[in-house]
Design an enzyme around this catalytic site. Sequence first.
Site, PDB file in Angstrom:
ATOM      1  NE  ARG A  43      -1.061   0.424  -2.508  1.00 42.96           N
ATOM      2  CZ  ARG A  43      -1.769  -0.621  -2.936  1.00 42.96           C
ATOM      3  NH1 ARG A  43      -1.378  -1.832  -2.660  1.00 42.96           N
ATOM      4  NH2 ARG A  43      -2.871  -0.419  -3.606  1.00 42.96           N
ATOM      5  NE  ARG A  47      -1.337  -5.397   3.200  1.00 41.46           N
ATOM      6  CZ  ARG A  47      -2.094  -6.013   2.294  1.00 41.46           C
ATOM      7  NH1 ARG A  47      -2.829  -7.044   2.648  1.00 41.46           N
ATOM      8  NH2 ARG A  47      -2.120  -5.606   1.050  1.00 41.46           N
ATOM      9  NE  ARG A  56      -5.795  -0.216   8.650  1.00 39.54           N
ATOM     10  CZ  ARG A  56      -5.945  -1.005   7.602  1.00 39.54           C
ATOM     11  NH1 ARG A  56      -5.115  -0.906   6.597  1.00 39.54           N
ATOM     12  NH2 ARG A  56      -6.925  -1.880   7.538  1.00 39.54           N
ATOM     13  CG  ASP A  92      -7.379   2.671  -1.870  1.00 41.42           C
ATOM     14  OD1 ASP A  92      -6.400   1.921  -1.731  1.00 41.42           O
ATOM     15  OD2 ASP A  92      -8.222   2.530  -2.777  1.00 41.42           O
ATOM     16  CE1 TYR A 167      -9.774  -2.727  -7.947  1.00 40.67           C
ATOM     17  CE2 TYR A 167      -8.925  -0.645  -8.762  1.00 40.67           C
ATOM     18  CZ  TYR A 167      -8.704  -1.912  -8.243  1.00 40.67           C
ATOM     19  OH  TYR A 167      -7.434  -2.361  -8.038  1.00 40.67           O
TER      20      TYR A 167
HETATM   21  O1  CP3 Z   1       1.671   4.534  -1.848  1.00 38.95           O
HETATM   22  C1  CP3 Z   1       1.383   4.740  -0.644  1.00 38.95           C
HETATM   23  O2  CP3 Z   1       2.130   4.401   0.295  1.00 38.95           O
HETATM   24  C2  CP3 Z   1       0.142   5.557  -0.318  1.00 38.95           C
HETATM   25  C3  CP3 Z   1      -1.047   4.851  -0.084  1.00 38.95           C
HETATM   26  C4  CP3 Z   1      -1.827   4.164  -1.200  1.00 38.95           C
HETATM   27  C5  CP3 Z   1      -2.700   3.097  -0.903  1.00 38.95           C
HETATM   28  N1  CP3 Z   1      -3.390   2.775  -2.039  1.00 38.95           N
HETATM   29  C6  CP3 Z   1      -2.853   2.492   0.408  1.00 38.95           C
HETATM   30  C7  CP3 Z   1      -3.398   1.126   0.493  1.00 38.95           C
HETATM   31  C8  CP3 Z   1      -1.959   4.449  -2.550  1.00 38.95           C
HETATM   32  C9  CP3 Z   1      -1.222   5.464  -3.386  1.00 38.95           C
HETATM   33  C10 CP3 Z   1      -2.960   3.562  -3.065  1.00 38.95           C
HETATM   34  C11 CP3 Z   1      -3.449   3.608  -4.446  1.00 38.95           C
HETATM   35  C12 CP3 Z   1      -4.194   2.455  -4.979  1.00 38.95           C
HETATM   36  N2  CP3 Z   1      -5.178   1.754  -4.385  1.00 38.95           N
HETATM   37  C13 CP3 Z   1      -4.049   1.995  -6.299  1.00 38.95           C
HETATM   38  C14 CP3 Z   1      -3.118   2.553  -7.321  1.00 38.95           C
HETATM   39  C15 CP3 Z   1      -1.741   2.091  -7.073  1.00 38.95           C
HETATM   40  C16 CP3 Z   1      -1.450   0.699  -7.496  1.00 38.95           C
HETATM   41  O3  CP3 Z   1      -1.145  -0.121  -6.638  1.00 38.95           O
HETATM   42  O4  CP3 Z   1      -1.515   0.442  -8.711  1.00 38.95           O
HETATM   43  C17 CP3 Z   1      -4.945   0.926  -6.469  1.00 38.95           C
HETATM   44  C18 CP3 Z   1      -5.119   0.091  -7.694  1.00 38.95           C
HETATM   45  C19 CP3 Z   1      -5.669   0.800  -5.250  1.00 38.95           C
HETATM   46  C20 CP3 Z   1      -6.754  -0.162  -4.932  1.00 38.95           C
HETATM   47  C21 CP3 Z   1      -6.338  -1.023  -3.810  1.00 38.95           C
HETATM   48  N3  CP3 Z   1      -6.419  -0.637  -2.485  1.00 38.95           N
HETATM   49  C22 CP3 Z   1      -5.715  -2.290  -3.856  1.00 38.95           C
HETATM   50  C23 CP3 Z   1      -5.431  -3.079  -5.108  1.00 38.95           C
HETATM   51  C24 CP3 Z   1      -5.431  -2.667  -2.537  1.00 38.95           C
HETATM   52  C25 CP3 Z   1      -4.681  -3.876  -2.038  1.00 38.95           C
HETATM   53  C26 CP3 Z   1      -5.557  -4.936  -1.483  1.00 38.95           C
HETATM   54  C27 CP3 Z   1      -4.746  -5.910  -0.640  1.00 38.95           C
HETATM   55  O5  CP3 Z   1      -5.033  -5.997   0.544  1.00 38.95           O
HETATM   56  O6  CP3 Z   1      -3.843  -6.547  -1.181  1.00 38.95           O
HETATM   57  C28 CP3 Z   1      -5.885  -1.620  -1.701  1.00 38.95           C
HETATM   58  C29 CP3 Z   1      -5.770  -1.542  -0.244  1.00 38.95           C
HETATM   59  C30 CP3 Z   1      -4.674  -0.668   0.246  1.00 38.95           C
HETATM   60  N4  CP3 Z   1      -4.450   0.604  -0.190  1.00 38.95           N
HETATM   61  C31 CP3 Z   1      -3.729  -0.991   1.248  1.00 38.95           C
HETATM   62  C32 CP3 Z   1      -2.930   0.141   1.410  1.00 38.95           C
HETATM   63  C33 CP3 Z   1      -1.821   0.357   2.407  1.00 38.95           C
HETATM   64  C34 CP3 Z   1      -3.667  -2.290   2.015  1.00 38.95           C
HETATM   65  C35 CP3 Z   1      -4.727  -2.233   3.080  1.00 38.95           C
HETATM   66  C36 CP3 Z   1      -4.358  -2.977   4.343  1.00 38.95           C
HETATM   67  O7  CP3 Z   1      -3.312  -2.715   4.922  1.00 38.95           O
HETATM   68  O8  CP3 Z   1      -5.201  -3.787   4.762  1.00 38.95           O
END
Ligand code: CP3
Length: 360
Positions: A43, A47, A56, A92, A167
Amino acid sequence: MTTTTAGNVSRSGDPAQAGPADSPFVRACRRLPVPHTPVWFMRQAGRSLPEYRDLRAGVAMLESCRRPELVREITLQPVRRHGVDAAILFSDIVVPVAAAGVDLEIVPGTGPVVAEPVRDAADVSRIRPIGPDDLSFVDEAVRLLVADLGDTPLIGFAGAPFTLASYLVEGGPSRNHVKTKALMYGAPEVWHALCDRLAEITGEFLRVQVDAGASAVQLFDSWAGALSEADYRRFVLPHSARVLAGLADAGVPRIHFGVGTAELLGAMGEAGADVVGVDWRTPLDAATVRIGPDKAVQGNLDPCVLFAPWSVIETEVRRILAEGESTPGHVFNLGHGVLPETDPDVLTRVVALVHEASAR
Ligand code: CP3
């Protein structure tokens, strides 16, 4: 770090360096000698970066993943800012599932939310297989990035079948995975059919990224730590193993990561990883005993430590580097993703410290 007019953010101007395959990150994954311990952060794009929040603004998460130019820019942001040793594709884990026709949304502050959760065999059969045509935006984004990144490797990634299934069955994020486990125990044939389909989808997502030039892949089984080792081996490992085996011929390191997986580290390695990601609960020297001598490790600074005074962060980083010394290969990372409230300047400082303290 050098910057060319084409926006190249290659870390090395040394013509003798043979591209990303010979980078410190890929070499550490392969347990080869490195000039310094490589570091990147799960990540790292997101944000915590004001430039990410600007880009974004007004674009929904899934939509932003489908715009190659935006994906390129967001993926490059942390590479430019922090000087990390690898980029990770901005996408994602649910992107390929959405491409397979599942109606879902990524809700800010919550995560993926599925309109009609999977409950039975008919629901599974509605998740269609995908092919490269469903993921042309991923192919394009990876190609743009590989051209820009030069010697800096790009990590492709996907969600593992168990975490994706959680999910889809729960309908969203879950603490106890009750419905997921109820399906697993109560209707194992539906469970295995669902995971078979998810393994195919995830395999296709990874294949597109590797064919377009990704230098490594990470399979995220973030929530696997909810399972006992016996259940993991019976209900999950065969599906993750199929995904990882499907890339055996691709010639790129495969990283496998989950949270709370102290009891599963050996099994997750056996699933076919070259590198096992370790969360902050297990010291890397203890982890490597469980994982075995033929795999590198990745981790494992607690993301919450980044909120402590610098002297504490420095002590923890040095401890992890020292523990990493007794592993066959170490990629420095956090034990889970960067929290959105993290001060990005602290991340930059951690990268510099890892490089300086591990220089050989
Ligand atoms: O690591 C990176 O920088 C690459 C991008 C990446 C994202 N999601 C971007 C993202 C990666 C590798 C993921 C994988 C992902 N997504 C996982 C596995 C990694 C982990 O954290 O265990 C999981 C479980 C998800 C599912 C998911 N997508 C979650 C739990 C969330 C967070 C929700 C929140 O807003 O708190 C997302 C959204 C997400 N994926 C964001 C990002 C940058 C945030 C979206 C935003 O900016 O609004």
